[in-house]
Design a protein around this motif. Structure first.
Motif: not given
Ligand SMILES: NC(=O)c1ccc[n+]([C@@H]2O[C@H](COP(=O)([O-])OP(=O)(O)OC[C@H]3O[C@@H](n4cnc5c(N)ncnc54)[C@H](O)[C@@H]3O)[C@@H](O)[C@H]2O)c1
Length: 255
Positions: A140-144
Motif C-alpha cells: 500500500i506504500a505504492a498508493m499513498h
C-alpha cells in the motif's frame, strides 16, 4: 485436484515470510516449484517440508545473469514455466534527507529493477508455455505517502505502474499472459522485525512481539491466498489489477 495442479511456478524471496507461505500453499495445491532467494539459509528444510516437486536456486533478483539462469533452469528441469511470483523485496528506513543515494539505489535495484528483470526474463518462457501469470508483490506504500520509507514507497509505486504496462502489453499481444499486483498493508514477517530491531531473522513469537494485536498486520498466509488466486485459472480474466490486502486501511487512512 489442486487449484494450481502441475503448474510450474517461480517464487522469489522464498525464504522470507510471505515467500514461505506462498511455497507451502502452492505445494498443497499441486504446483511444481522453483524457489529462489539471495540467501540459502533454511532452503533444505523448506524443500523437505513441502511434499511436492521443488528445487531451490540461489538468486539475486537485481542480477540480469541470475534471472537468465533461473528461467532456463525452470524450463530445463520442468519443461515449461507457468507463473512467476516477484516477491523478493527489502526496506531501508529514511525520509528524503536521510536516505543516502546508495540506499536509494539499493532499494530500487531489488524492489523495482528485480521485478523489471523478472518480468522481462519470464515473459518469453510464459509465452512458450501458451500463457501464464505474473504476480508482483507491491505494497500500500505504492498508493499513498508513508513516513520514513521514501525509497521503499517510490520502488513499490514503480512496481504498481510496471505491472499495468506489462498487463497492457500482454493484452495487446494476445499471448494469454496476465500480470497483476498485490498491495499488502502490514504482514507479520521477518521484514517487520528487521525494520523494528535491525535483526535479520525472527520467530513468529518475536514478530508478534512487534506487531502485537494491531489490526494493521495480517498473516503471510493471507497474502499467499491472494497470490494463489492470481496464479490459478480462476483469475483468467484478471489482468492489470491491483489487489489491496489491507483491511480497508487505504480507505480509512493510516492509523
Ligand atoms: N511484511 C510487510 O509488512 C510487507 C508489506 C507490504 C509488502 N511487503 C512485500 O512483500 C514481499 C515479501 O516480504 P516479506 O514481508 O516476506 O519480507 P522478508 O524479509 O521476510 O522476505 C523477503 C525475502 O526477500 C529476500 N531478498 C532480499 N533481497 C533479495 C535479492 N536481492 N534477491 C533475492 N532475494 C532477496 C530475502 O532474503 C527474504 O528472504 C516484499 O516485496 C515486501 O516489500 C511486505
Amino acid at each position: 485436484m489442486g487449484r494450481v495442479d502441475g503448474k510450474v511456478v517461480i517464487i522469489t524471496g522464498a525464504l522470507g515470510g510471505i515467500g514461505r507461505a506462498d511455497a507451502a500453499l502452492f505445494a498443497r495445491e499441486g504446483a511444481r516449484l522453483v524457489l529462489t532467494d539471495i540467501t540459502e539459509k533454511g532452503a533444505d528444510d523448506l524443500l523437505a517440508s513441502l511434499g511436492t516437486e521443488a528445487i531451490f536456486l540461489r538468486h539475486d533478483v537485481s542480477s540480469e545473469d541470475d534471472w537468465a539462469r533461473v528461467v532456463a533452469t525452470a524450463e530445463e528441469r520442468f519443461g515449461r514455466l507457468d507463473a512467476l511470483v516477484n516477491n523478493a523485496g527489502m526496506m531501508v528506513l529514511g525520509n528524503l534527507g536521510d536516505t543516502s543515494f546508495a540506499d536509494w539505489r539499493r532499494v530500487m535495484s531489488v524492489n523495482l529493477d528485480g521485478v523489471f528483470l523478472g518480468c522481462r526474463a519470464a515473459l518469453p518462457a510464459l509465452e512458450r508455455a501458451g500463457g501464464g501469470a505474473i504476480v508482483n508483490i507491491s505494497s500500500i506504500a505504492a498508493m499513498h505517502g508513508m513516513p520514513y520509507v521514501t525509497a521503499y514507497c517510490a520502488s513499490k509505486g514503480g512496481v504498481r505502474s510496471l505491472t499495468k504496462a506489462v498487463a497492457v502489453q500482454c493484452r495487446q499481444a494476445k499471448n494469454n499472459v496476465r500480470c497483476n499486483s498485490v498491495h499488502p498493508d502490514g504482514v507479520k514477517t521477518p521484514m517487520v522485525f528487521k525494520v523494528a530491531t535491525g535483526q535479520d531473522s525472527a520467530t513468529r513469537e518475536e514478530i508478534e512481539s512487534i506487531t502485537g494485536s494491531s489490526d494493521r498486520f495480517c498473516e503471510p498466509e493471507d497474502i499467499a491466498a491472494v497470490v494463489l488466486f492470481l496464479v490459478s485459472d480462476e483469475s483468467r480474466y484478471v489482468n492489470g489489477a491491483e489487489i489491496m490486502v489491507d483491511n480497508a486501511a487505504l480507505v480509512t487512512g493510516p492509523a
